[in-house]
Motif scaffolding. Sequence first.
Motif, PDB file in Angstrom:
ATOM      1  N   PHE A  58       0.868  -1.182   0.000  1.00 16.79           N
ATOM      2  CA  PHE A  58       0.000   0.000   0.000  1.00 16.79           C
ATOM      3  C   PHE A  58       0.898   1.223   0.000  1.00 16.79           C
ATOM      4  N   VAL A  59       0.757   2.073  -1.010  1.00 18.43           N
ATOM      5  CA  VAL A  59       1.664   3.193  -1.222  1.00 18.43           C
ATOM      6  C   VAL A  59       0.938   4.501  -0.904  1.00 18.43           C
ATOM      7  N   ASP A  60       1.388   5.169   0.156  1.00 18.14           N
ATOM      8  CA  ASP A  60       0.798   6.444   0.550  1.00 18.14           C
ATOM      9  C   ASP A  60       1.859   7.283   1.249  1.00 18.14           C
ATOM     10  N   GLY A  61       3.027   7.383   0.617  1.00 17.80           N
ATOM     11  CA  GLY A  61       4.119   8.155   1.185  1.00 17.80           C
ATOM     12  C   GLY A  61       4.229   9.493   0.483  1.00 17.80           C
ATOM     13  N   SER A  62       5.414   9.815   0.027  1.00 18.73           N
ATOM     14  CA  SER A  62       5.596  11.029  -0.758  1.00 18.73           C
ATOM     15  C   SER A  62       4.789  10.928  -2.039  1.00 18.73           C
ATOM     16  N   HIS A  63       4.198  12.035  -2.453  1.00 20.18           N
ATOM     17  CA  HIS A  63       3.428  12.051  -3.693  1.00 20.18           C
ATOM     18  C   HIS A  63       4.208  12.708  -4.830  1.00 20.18           C
ATOM     19  N   ARG A  64       5.486  13.015  -4.592  1.00 22.06           N
ATOM     20  CA  ARG A  64       6.315  13.544  -5.672  1.00 22.06           C
ATOM     21  C   ARG A  64       6.527  12.453  -6.717  1.00 22.06           C
ATOM     22  N   PHE A  65       6.460  12.821  -7.981  1.00 18.54           N
ATOM     23  CA  PHE A  65       6.541  11.839  -9.059  1.00 18.54           C
ATOM     24  C   PHE A  65       7.757  10.944  -8.920  1.00 18.54           C
ATOM     25  N   HIS A  66       8.942  11.545  -8.756  1.00 20.08           N
ATOM     26  CA  HIS A  66      10.163  10.740  -8.779  1.00 20.08           C
ATOM     27  C   HIS A  66      10.222   9.774  -7.600  1.00 20.08           C
ATOM     28  N   GLU A  67       9.649  10.169  -6.464  1.00 19.95           N
ATOM     29  CA  GLU A  67       9.693   9.284  -5.300  1.00 19.95           C
ATOM     30  C   GLU A  67       8.659   8.165  -5.415  1.00 19.95           C
ATOM     31  N   VAL A  68       7.484   8.462  -5.964  1.00 18.24           N
ATOM     32  CA  VAL A  68       6.513   7.393  -6.222  1.00 18.24           C
ATOM     33  C   VAL A  68       7.089   6.416  -7.238  1.00 18.24           C
ATOM     34  N   PHE A  69       7.724   6.937  -8.272  1.00 20.24           N
ATOM     35  CA  PHE A  69       8.299   6.083  -9.314  1.00 20.24           C
ATOM     36  C   PHE A  69       9.335   5.121  -8.724  1.00 20.24           C
ATOM     37  N   VAL A  70      10.190   5.643  -7.832  1.00 27.71           N
ATOM     38  CA  VAL A  70      11.212   4.797  -7.198  1.00 27.71           C
ATOM     39  C   VAL A  70      10.556   3.765  -6.278  1.00 27.71           C
ATOM     40  N   ASP A  71       9.527   4.171  -5.528  1.00 27.53           N
ATOM     41  CA  ASP A  71       8.812   3.206  -4.685  1.00 27.53           C
ATOM     42  C   ASP A  71       8.307   2.034  -5.528  1.00 27.53           C
ATOM     43  N   LEU A  72       7.698   2.348  -6.659  1.00 28.30           N
ATOM     44  CA  LEU A  72       7.123   1.301  -7.503  1.00 28.30           C
ATOM     45  C   LEU A  72       8.212   0.448  -8.141  1.00 28.30           C
ATOM     46  N   TYR A  73       9.354   1.051  -8.436  1.00 28.13           N
ATOM     47  CA  TYR A  73      10.460   0.282  -9.003  1.00 28.13           C
ATOM     48  C   TYR A  73      10.864  -0.847  -8.064  1.00 28.13           C
ATOM     49  N   PHE A  74      11.015  -0.534  -6.790  1.00 26.64           N
ATOM     50  CA  PHE A  74      11.438  -1.566  -5.840  1.00 26.64           C
ATOM     51  C   PHE A  74      10.293  -2.509  -5.479  1.00 26.64           C
ATOM     52  N   LEU A  75       9.088  -1.982  -5.367  1.00 26.39           N
ATOM     53  CA  LEU A  75       7.957  -2.857  -5.052  1.00 26.39           C
ATOM     54  C   LEU A  75       7.712  -3.861  -6.165  1.00 26.39           C
ATOM     55  N   ARG A  76       8.018  -3.507  -7.376  1.00 26.77           N
ATOM     56  CA  ARG A  76       7.909  -4.448  -8.499  1.00 26.77           C
ATOM     57  C   ARG A  76       8.763  -5.695  -8.261  1.00 26.77           C
ATOM     58  N   ARG A  77       9.850  -5.537  -7.508  1.00 25.52           N
ATOM     59  CA  ARG A  77      10.755  -6.648  -7.253  1.00 25.52           C
ATOM     60  C   ARG A  77      10.517  -7.300  -5.892  1.00 25.52           C
ATOM     61  N   ILE A  78       9.729  -6.643  -5.040  1.00 28.69           N
ATOM     62  CA  ILE A  78       9.433  -7.181  -3.718  1.00 28.69           C
ATOM     63  C   ILE A  78       8.094  -7.907  -3.694  1.00 28.69           C
ATOM     64  N   VAL A  79       7.076  -7.325  -4.320  1.00 25.65           N
ATOM     65  CA  VAL A  79       5.754  -7.952  -4.355  1.00 25.65           C
ATOM     66  C   VAL A  79       5.791  -9.133  -5.325  1.00 25.65           C
ATOM     67  N   ARG A  80       5.287 -10.253  -4.886  1.00 19.60           N
ATOM     68  CA  ARG A  80       5.346 -11.479  -5.691  1.00 19.60           C
ATOM     69  C   ARG A  80       4.549 -11.322  -6.989  1.00 19.60           C
ATOM     70  N   PRO A  81       4.898 -12.092  -8.021  1.00 15.05           N
ATOM     71  CA  PRO A  81       4.081 -12.091  -9.241  1.00 15.05           C
ATOM     72  C   PRO A  81       2.634 -12.441  -8.918  1.00 15.05           C
ATOM     73  N   GLY A  82       1.720 -11.648  -9.429  1.00 12.41           N
ATOM     74  CA  GLY A  82       0.312 -11.842  -9.125  1.00 12.41           C
ATOM     75  C   GLY A  82      -0.156 -11.092  -7.895  1.00 12.41           C
ATOM     76  N   GLY A  83       0.798 -10.506  -7.147  1.00 11.78           N
ATOM     77  CA  GLY A  83       0.435  -9.730  -5.971  1.00 11.78           C
ATOM     78  C   GLY A  83      -0.072  -8.349  -6.342  1.00 11.78           C
ATOM     79  N   LEU A  84      -0.464  -7.600  -5.319  1.00 13.89           N
ATOM     80  CA  LEU A  84      -1.106  -6.310  -5.542  1.00 13.89           C
ATOM     81  C   LEU A  84      -0.245  -5.146  -5.072  1.00 13.89           C
ATOM     82  N   VAL A  85      -0.317  -4.061  -5.826  1.00 15.22           N
ATOM     83  CA  VAL A  85       0.198  -2.769  -5.380  1.00 15.22           C
ATOM     84  C   VAL A  85      -0.988  -1.804  -5.403  1.00 15.22           C
ATOM     85  N   VAL A  86      -1.334  -1.273  -4.241  1.00 15.16           N
ATOM     86  CA  VAL A  86      -2.469  -0.359  -4.097  1.00 15.16           C
ATOM     87  C   VAL A  86      -1.919   1.029  -3.818  1.00 15.16           C
ATOM     88  N   LEU A  87      -2.440   2.025  -4.523  1.00 16.31           N
ATOM     89  CA  LEU A  87      -1.985   3.397  -4.346  1.00 16.31           C
ATOM     90  C   LEU A  87      -3.122   4.264  -3.839  1.00 16.31           C
TER      91      LEU A  87
END
Length: 240
Positions: free
Chosen positions: A138-167
């Motif tokens: 669940f992503v609700d930290g900084s709303h700056r574009f570059h920081e959200v983008f970096v969060d998603l970059y790492f979560l893509r590798r942490i959240v299992r395939p088929g898992g969820l990313v909620v913003l």
Amino acid sequence: MTNGERAARIDEVRRRLHRDGPPWTRGQGLDFETVSLPRPDCDLLRDLLVAERAETVVEIGLAYGSSALAIGEALSTVGSARPRQVVIDPFQQSIWSNVGWDLLRDAGLDRVATQIEAESSTALPGLLAEGLVADAAFVDGSHRFHEVFVDLYFLRRIVRPGGLVVLDDHWAPSVRTAVAYYERNLGWERIPDPFPGGSRQHIGNDPGAALVDRCAAFRVPEPGDDPPFTAFRSFWTERP
């Protein structure tokens, strides 16, 4: 204590928080109502994670703890033998006076939750190096574009395939644009209407712009080769 009793304890803390407000606020008018995910949306987040049978969840942004409590209730409801909740907030002590973490402790969630008081851009690589595999984030930290983008970059590798990313705050152009890259270039699948009846807001807070769901959920695809740079697709979203 049974899982049902744990869930009931968490629900009581959640009810008190939304009924009476947090025991401490920054003193800026309706700060709690502005910052926190509303209770109906928290219920929908909980139900979504229960439906997914999530056992490990990463959250970016703790603040007053409303969404973290809902995530903890979901984990207790699922009843995994080894639930894990990781909450990342570099300002929990300095800005939020530990109010969110104290509420998690009141709910008994400190037995499954880990608090990381660091920037998500440094905390997430550490979790990746540790080998953490999450079912959802669940992503609700900084709303700056570059920081959200970096969060998603790492979560893509942490959240299992088929898992969820909620913003949260998917109405914000910076958040919408960041996740649009992953949707349009890396195959993240948007889940249709994951928060039925949830909060809606105009894009960019502009009354003349489209009305969209406050929260959006995406499913992480199976791993594969990254597309070549020549296959890049523009991900600029609609202007507010």
